[in-house]
Design a protein around this motif. Sequence first.
Motif, PDB file in Angstrom:
ATOM      1  N   LYS A   1      -8.340  -1.700  -9.406  1.00  0.00           N
ATOM      2  CA  LYS A   1      -9.510  -2.563  -9.268  1.00  0.00           C
ATOM      3  C   LYS A   1     -10.336  -2.543 -10.547  1.00  0.00           C
ATOM      4  O   LYS A   1     -10.785  -3.569 -11.034  1.00  0.00           O
ATOM      5  CB  LYS A   1     -10.365  -2.107  -8.083  1.00  0.00           C
ATOM      6  CG  LYS A   1      -9.740  -2.407  -6.742  1.00  0.00           C
ATOM      7  CD  LYS A   1      -9.965  -3.853  -6.324  1.00  0.00           C
ATOM      8  CE  LYS A   1      -9.006  -4.256  -5.222  1.00  0.00           C
ATOM      9  NZ  LYS A   1      -8.002  -5.207  -5.599  1.00  0.00           N
TER      10      LYS A   1
ATOM     11  N   PHE B   1      -5.735   2.865  -6.334  1.00  0.00           N
ATOM     12  CA  PHE B   1      -6.425   1.608  -6.015  1.00  0.00           C
ATOM     13  C   PHE B   1      -7.643   1.421  -6.913  1.00  0.00           C
ATOM     14  O   PHE B   1      -7.882   0.340  -7.443  1.00  0.00           O
ATOM     15  CB  PHE B   1      -6.875   1.582  -4.552  1.00  0.00           C
ATOM     16  CG  PHE B   1      -5.866   0.954  -3.641  1.00  0.00           C
ATOM     17  CD1 PHE B   1      -5.375  -0.315  -3.905  1.00  0.00           C
ATOM     18  CD2 PHE B   1      -5.401   1.627  -2.528  1.00  0.00           C
ATOM     19  CE1 PHE B   1      -4.445  -0.902  -3.072  1.00  0.00           C
ATOM     20  CE2 PHE B   1      -4.469   1.048  -1.683  1.00  0.00           C
ATOM     21  CZ  PHE B   1      -3.987  -0.213  -1.964  1.00  0.00           C
TER      22      PHE B   1
ATOM     23  N   ALA C   1       0.845  -1.200   0.000  1.00  0.00           N
ATOM     24  CA  ALA C   1       0.000   0.000   0.000  1.00  0.00           C
ATOM     25  C   ALA C   1       0.879   1.248   0.000  1.00  0.00           C
ATOM     26  O   ALA C   1       0.573   2.239  -0.669  1.00  0.00           O
ATOM     27  CB  ALA C   1      -0.921   0.000   1.213  1.00  0.00           C
TER      28      ALA C   1
END
Lengths: 283, 319
Positions: free
Chosen positions: B310, B306, A119
């Motif tokens: 995705k 992100f 992350a």
Amino acid sequence: MPWRQQRTPFSARAFSLIVMATFALYSLVPLWWLVVTATKSSQDLFTTNPMWFADFNLGQNIADVFNQQNGIFAVWTGNTIIYCVGGAAIATLLAAMAGYALGKYEFPGRKVVSNIILAAVLLPAILFALPLYLMFSEIQMVNTYWSVLLPSLVSPFGVFLASTYAGQAIPTELLEAARLDGASEARIFWRIGFPIMTPALVTVFLYQFVAIWSNYLLPVLMLNNDTLQPLSVGLVNWRERLNEGIPYSVTITGSLLAVVPLLLAFSILQRYWRSDLTAGGVK
Amino acid sequence: MKAPTLPAQQLVETGTTTTKPRKSRLGRRTTRSALLFLVPFMIMFLSMKMAPIFYAIYQSFFKTERSGLGVGSAKSLFAGFENYFTALQNSDFIASFGRVFLIGIIQVPLMLTIALFLALLLDSAFSPFKRGFRLIYFLPYAFPGVIAAIMWSFLYQPNIGPFSGWLSAIGLDVNFLANNTVFFSIGNMMTWGFTGFNMLVIYSALQAVPEELTEAASLDGAGWWATAWHIKIPAVRPAVILTAVFSIIGTVQLYNDPAILAKVAPGISSTFTPIMAAQQQTAANNYNLGAAQSVILALVALVLSFGFLKFTQRKGADS
């Protein structure tokens, strides 16, 4: 494959050459301008063809760069080496150890640690510059070497790359054999793991080196003192201080001096970027 | 290391089957070693990445009040989401996101198209001078961004850079540092700096495409473009996604180029990009508001990267 050569029409090769050469020109023109301009005197800078040489004044310009502000350019160069080379070297070592641990050991919590690091890869270093500044000014650490060096020692991307590479490239049997021979874990890492990981670690070093060089916001925030600054911050200051008597030619030649060693190093090392970068890519 | 593998394996096997305690001792030993290898990095990671984030989040929930005429001692008061509301109502801050979005929505697809096209050309059998071109395309990436920005700031200046002269020779009067053109000037600096890098990532993925696939397509009569479109481009999708994520993150964190151009381009305000806006608040001693803006920016960067990952993964699963 000779049949392919024959099948490819001349027009296709010509088209390819034209497209690739056009983009090569786009890449090279600014660099050519920088080289040419660094050889010109302050007067010729404005009066001669920007893309061709005039009176060759490079030696004088280089002398001017090193004489400006009592030779501060040399100090900036030293600082840059401390921040970039020192920071990237230590960051690579830390990433090698952490990546080796994540890639070659099974232990509780491994997945959690990997995911947190992954992350962090998605958050670039520059986003941390302001929070770091807030934190360091609270603990009175701004305006020290440490304020720029310490944040540079952390490369989540490096750990990610090193762990992927270690997992794929280091044979587990080799480690087990060494364990049975009685070697300590530290010795196994240094004698087996580290050498096998070297190609990936070169990439980690280069990547972190570039990342530290290009994080201009961090030193700008942290350092007020001229003598602590890296080349990037110093040269930008020179660029701004034209009215205070810093000539264009000094800033331009200084910029060239700041990149030539780098460009040479990268031209030699660029093959390391090929396979290793995508080895850690998004699958 | 020339360790005999076979006896070693036998030893391991006997160890696992006959003496269980030995295995768990080995397990403990390796766990402890793994943690020791991790500790130096984790200490630095926690103090240089996690701590500043939490400190910024903490700061963003407070406000500083000074008694008297702003010269008295400062008091820190809990402010809840006040700083966040202030940040989101600050038109300069919101506008900075708009500018970055505008630059990114044009620059990223353009750059990646060029990078993909160049990578396909470099990968094709008929292109000449591949090694040389590859090296040339990589040079701008090896060029540190800050120095590149200084260089371009000179190149855009009509009195010493060549481009204004060339354009006026064909009848175009372009001021690269004017309020509107400066968007393209910044986009050009980003394209110059990163196309080669993205091309290299895609190119290495292309080299991993099995030769039999492309050869079979050629034998079936597919031309260069058909082979590229139906076989090579789908095969390197993950690499293209990777470069897209990198580029999106790169655009969100835009700082060096506009901050350095700002010195010569009056159109670039001190709040041109989100990072510049947050920096300006910090410089004005509005630490709490600057912290809130930094947190918002980090969240946007995370959500974008992100989200894009995705989105592309789902699309890949559908097809």
